[in-house]
Motif scaffolding. Sequence first.
Motif, PDB file in Angstrom:
ATOM      1  N   PHE A  94       0.871  -1.193   0.000  1.00  0.00           N
ATOM      2  CA  PHE A  94       0.000   0.000   0.000  1.00  0.00           C
ATOM      3  C   PHE A  94       0.898   1.230   0.000  1.00  0.00           C
ATOM      4  CE2 PHE A  94      -0.460  -2.315   4.160  1.00  0.00           C
ATOM      5  CZ  PHE A  94       0.638  -1.734   4.786  1.00  0.00           C
TER       6      PHE A  94
ATOM      7  N   SER B 155      -5.912  -6.513   5.662  1.00  0.00           N
ATOM      8  CA  SER B 155      -6.271  -7.040   4.333  1.00  0.00           C
ATOM      9  C   SER B 155      -5.185  -7.941   3.748  1.00  0.00           C
ATOM     10  CB  SER B 155      -6.563  -5.889   3.370  1.00  0.00           C
ATOM     11  OG  SER B 155      -5.384  -5.164   3.075  1.00  0.00           O
TER      12      SER B 155
ATOM     13  N   GLN C 213      -5.871  -1.729   6.037  1.00  0.00           N
ATOM     14  CA  GLN C 213      -4.890  -2.138   5.012  1.00  0.00           C
ATOM     15  C   GLN C 213      -3.946  -3.210   5.552  1.00  0.00           C
ATOM     16  OE1 GLN C 213      -4.393   1.796   5.633  1.00  0.00           O
ATOM     17  NE2 GLN C 213      -3.968   2.394   3.533  1.00  0.00           N
TER      18      GLN C 213
END
Length: 313
Positions: free
Chosen positions: A272, A305, A302
């Motif tokens: 990310f 995930s 994030q």
Amino acid sequence: MRNGNKPPRPHGGAFNRSQTPPKTFKVTESGELLLFLLDKLAPQGRNSVKSLLAHGQVSVDDRVEKLYNHPLRAGQIVTVRKDRTTVAPPLVGLRILHEDDAIIVVNKDAGLLSIATDKETELTAYRQLTAHVRLDNPTNRIFVLHRLDRETSGVMMFAKSEKVQQKMQEGWKDIVKERMYVALVEGMVKKTQGTITSWLKETSTLKMYSSFTPNDGQHAVTHYKVIRASRNYSLLEVHLETGRKNQIRVHMQDIGHPVANDKKYGAKTKPFSRLGLHARVLAFEHPTTGKLMRFETDVPKQFLSQFKEEPTS
């Protein structure tokens, strides 16, 4: 979580302390705003009139003016409000978790600088919170207690007086009871928990590194525990025993599992756009009441995930 007796002010809106009709005056000749007001508001004192300007209670042609020497032209209308109507600017990348007369605790987003140098004009947590406290009094200030890297999110705290800052910084080890981070690091960390100890030093290019020679630099101690792990990433709970610059980032590199997206300290992956580091918990004794305060935030989505194929605990 929110503690204390001062609710955060609604941002981006106006609020009035009282409803008193404003006074309006028409300018008949050129001059400076402060001198004009001293004449029109006599016998009101100079400091009182300056306070009206500082609090945004004076408008020229419906535009708030705070400069004492703002030039006036004949035909303009000057409005003076008795009540303080203040528009609170929206906070960007920042949310107030707690505020009282001594401290402000916030949750900072990744990407926002904690504090900048005098030469930088970039929006920072420090600059926004200074503007926030000055809504009540233009002489109010805030004082730095600790910092988070720009790309690190999470809980941080500022003092509202130099006295509180000094007390907290001098007794930081005793006053701060818990500082817990979550770190998404590269690879599977096989040792489920551990402690990393080194002495941190800084290069001429401002990059920190570890020395393992006793007393050769600043002593740094980091404790970690694996929360989740996959082949590509591990999610760690990290407790700081010492709070050195870039401590977690250096120590994760030292054990061969750099923080995700931390190219500066050896990361090879970029899952990310931010750093895989979040200050999740801050617990401390309140500097004036002695009460234990604890603030906990969520693990960034994030980070989680990266383990979406695994059951959540």
